[in-house]
Scaffold this active site. Structure first.
Site, mmCIF file in Angstrom:
data_model
loop_
_atom_site.group_PDB
_atom_site.id
_atom_site.type_symbol
_atom_site.label_atom_id
_atom_site.label_comp_id
_atom_site.label_asym_id
_atom_site.label_seq_id
_atom_site.Cartn_x
_atom_site.Cartn_y
_atom_site.Cartn_z
ATOM 1 N N HIS B 201 0.816 -1.223 0.000
ATOM 2 C CA HIS B 201 0.000 0.000 0.000
ATOM 3 C C HIS B 201 0.855 1.282 0.000
ATOM 4 O O HIS B 201 0.582 2.181 -0.795
ATOM 5 C CB HIS B 201 -0.959 0.017 1.183
ATOM 6 C CG HIS B 201 -2.120 -0.936 1.030
ATOM 7 N ND1 HIS B 201 -2.896 -1.348 2.092
ATOM 8 C CD2 HIS B 201 -2.636 -1.561 -0.064
ATOM 9 C CE1 HIS B 201 -3.834 -2.183 1.658
ATOM 10 N NE2 HIS B 201 -3.700 -2.332 0.365
ATOM 11 N N ASP B 302 -0.707 1.659 7.426
ATOM 12 C CA ASP B 302 0.306 0.803 6.804
ATOM 13 C C ASP B 302 1.714 1.387 6.905
ATOM 14 O O ASP B 302 2.692 0.662 6.770
ATOM 15 C CB ASP B 302 -0.086 0.510 5.347
ATOM 16 C CG ASP B 302 -1.354 -0.352 5.283
ATOM 17 O OD1 ASP B 302 -1.541 -1.185 6.191
ATOM 18 O OD2 ASP B 302 -2.162 -0.180 4.346
#
Lengths: 366, 366
Positions: B201, B302
């Site tokens: 991500h 993330d």
């Protein structure tokens, strides 16, 4: 005893612009390229067709692949080539140039002259060198055909430095008639650390890498690609560049002011101190699209011969450059080139092991 | 003596999915949120409307903003909240949980359990803790209205670990009836270092930052955003993650194999070892668009609770993570958050000053 004969090395956009412009203005021009196919259309056409600041077909006195013939007795040798060609040109020139024959790296980006000098010496050249450089090309230009070039304008207020720096007055007096827009800088560190392309092209490329690859650059690089987030990264790269300059007592101006001084954005955008806005409001760059590929000088040149030497000068000066380092890493992965090894390291700049004080003496006296 | 009563903390996508799914399956569910406005539509509706793996209106036994009422006597306390909420929940739970009352971080991302435990202890909790975690949520789900949720599926082959690790058999036996798809992992380091969202991500967000901001995410994140260049950066992040795992003797599987095992790409794409291709060929992710903003869990979670603890574990293990570090830096600049300070540092994980051997003992016995 000004310049009469100019050897222009390189026959790309910049080299053809210089050959046509200077030829039209009465200088005797020799134009060199290694690639004969590049020169063939010029020979067929009998010169270079120019429009913009000059008009018409300009005959070139000598168009040649013979480097010796191009440079012998020239009053100035002007390299108008990608940075990656500086080293091979230095090796080829080492045995054939005269002592003190003026050399002009147009442009030198960040550290071009130091790199060139180091490569000359490694190739066995032991005599005095007189080189000078600007940070970007003296022209805004684009070739429009294999023998035709559009020279939109001369680059304005372009910083100019000599290497060794103690010859700057003589070199400035020599080159000023060719390019009246140049302004004298304190050293090649000032021109090199004033490389704003290196400050904003790499973030613009890396932070739009997917867009560029997937859409083949079909968006406006300045107006659309430099968003708020990208602008914040540009601002941090700029802060690190200014910190390196300050640690070395090199005069430096913030990106947004240089961008404004170059006529690239509005007073209001400059005053906002917002880099995204300054790029969005850049009228001269309004219609410029992103490159169609990452494999482009906005990365190769602006990382390998821009951010890498800035980071390396930071290392020499004891200044951390984490944002610059991050972009060097990601750019290298993106295009599969280890710029930390391939770019302008302190070793390649001839500065390995030097202290800041030794660096300052070296750029003055070599 | 299996689980009868579940306290679900958090009433977002995951919390509502868990409350509805487990409620439908006969568990007594208490659903807690701090925000009364979040719970109001559920009270009005008399439960949660679910479709997907379950169907219909599911009444919830207790819907409350009173944490004490939610957790008192519950057989398991399941936190289904963003990582950033783990610390405040730990502070609030410290005075009210029973010794050994099972706690399940669903999900724990990278280091969630360590962070939670450290925060519990800093809040004065001195008794034994029994916590467990999965790396991602046990559901693929999305709310479709303020009181309705679509639970597309259960996450398959989800690694599950306990903290302290010596209780893993008991905790696994406890949670397995709720989530039969879980598989036992060696420790929370294995689940945490298996966080593939953190691997792909952030490069996808940072290397498409301009595209996301300028076009409000109007492109396909997986199919279009993970180009060859982005994939090469993902591959290097993955190599660094695997090196950290190897240095700590933690089992770890390459990104592309985990992505394939999760049913997210084809055999052919896996065999190509090309991450860009694996993402392009991801049928389940085929229509998923990019986030409309960088201000999104693909960065906040993330990076801060994925890449930062991975880099920090690398630091503990003496493994350099330059690509991960580069992404942390640029992500932080892009959204204006210093993730190196705000994310899961060794300090916040309760691991400051520990050697690798001490780390391994700590995750086993705390």
């Amino acid at each position: 005893m000004g310049i009469k004969t100019v050897a222009v090395l390189g026959a790309g956009h910049g080299g053809c612009a210089a050959a046509a412009d200077l030829g039209r203005r009465g200088y005797s021009v020799r134009l060199h390229a290694y690639n004969a196919a590049r020169l063939e259309p010029l020979r067929e056409r009998g010169g270079i067709e120019v429009r913009g600041v000059q008009q018409g077909l300009v005959p070139i006195d000598l168009v040649t692949t013979d480097l010796n013939a191009a440079v012998r007795g020239a009053d100035v040798i002007m390299l108008v080539v990608p940075s990656i060609a500086h080293e091979p040109y230095a090796r080829a020139l080492a045995p054939i140039i005269d002592e003190g024959q003026p050399i002009f790296l147009n442009p030198g980006h960040t550290g071009g002259g130091l790199h060139f000098l180091h490569a000359l010496r490694r190739a066995g050249y032991r005599r005095h060198v007189m080189s000078c450089e600007t940070v970007t090309l003296t022209y805004i230009t684009r070739m429009e055909g294999p023998a035709s070039v559009n020279v939109y304008s001369y680059t304005s207020r372009l910083r100019f430095a000599a290497l060794p720096g103690r010859h700057v007055d003589a070199m400035f007096a020599l080159i000023k008639p060719l390019y009246p827009n140049i302004v004298q800088a304190s050293s090649v560190l000032e021109t090199g650390l004033g490389n704003i392309n290196a400050v904003f092209h790499p973030p613009g490329m890396i932070m739009n890498a997917g867009w560029i690859e997937r859409r083949h650059g079909d968006f406006l690089f300045y107006r659309e690609g430099i968003t708020e987030a990208v602008g914040r990264v540009v601002a941090q790269v700029d802060a690190e560049r200014l910190a390196v300059a300050q640690a070395l007592s090199v005069p430096a101006v913030p990106f947004i002011d240089m961008f404004h001084q170059a006529g690239l954005t509005t007073d209001a955008a400059r005053d906002s101190r917002n880099i995204a806005r300054a790029c969005e409001d850049s009228e001269p760059n309004r219609t410029i699209k992103a490159p169609p590929l990452l494999d482009h000088r906005y990365i190769h040149e602006d990382v390998g011969y821009g951010l890498v030497p800035m980071a390396e000068l930071g290392r020499l000066a004891g200044v951390a450059t984490p944002t610059i380092d991050a972009l060097i890493s990601l750019a290298g992965l993106a295009v599969g080139i280890d710029y930390r090894a391939e770019g302008l390291t302190l070793e390649r700049l001839g500065l390995a092991g030097k202290s800041p004080a030794e660096l300052m003496r070296f750029v003055e006296t070599c």
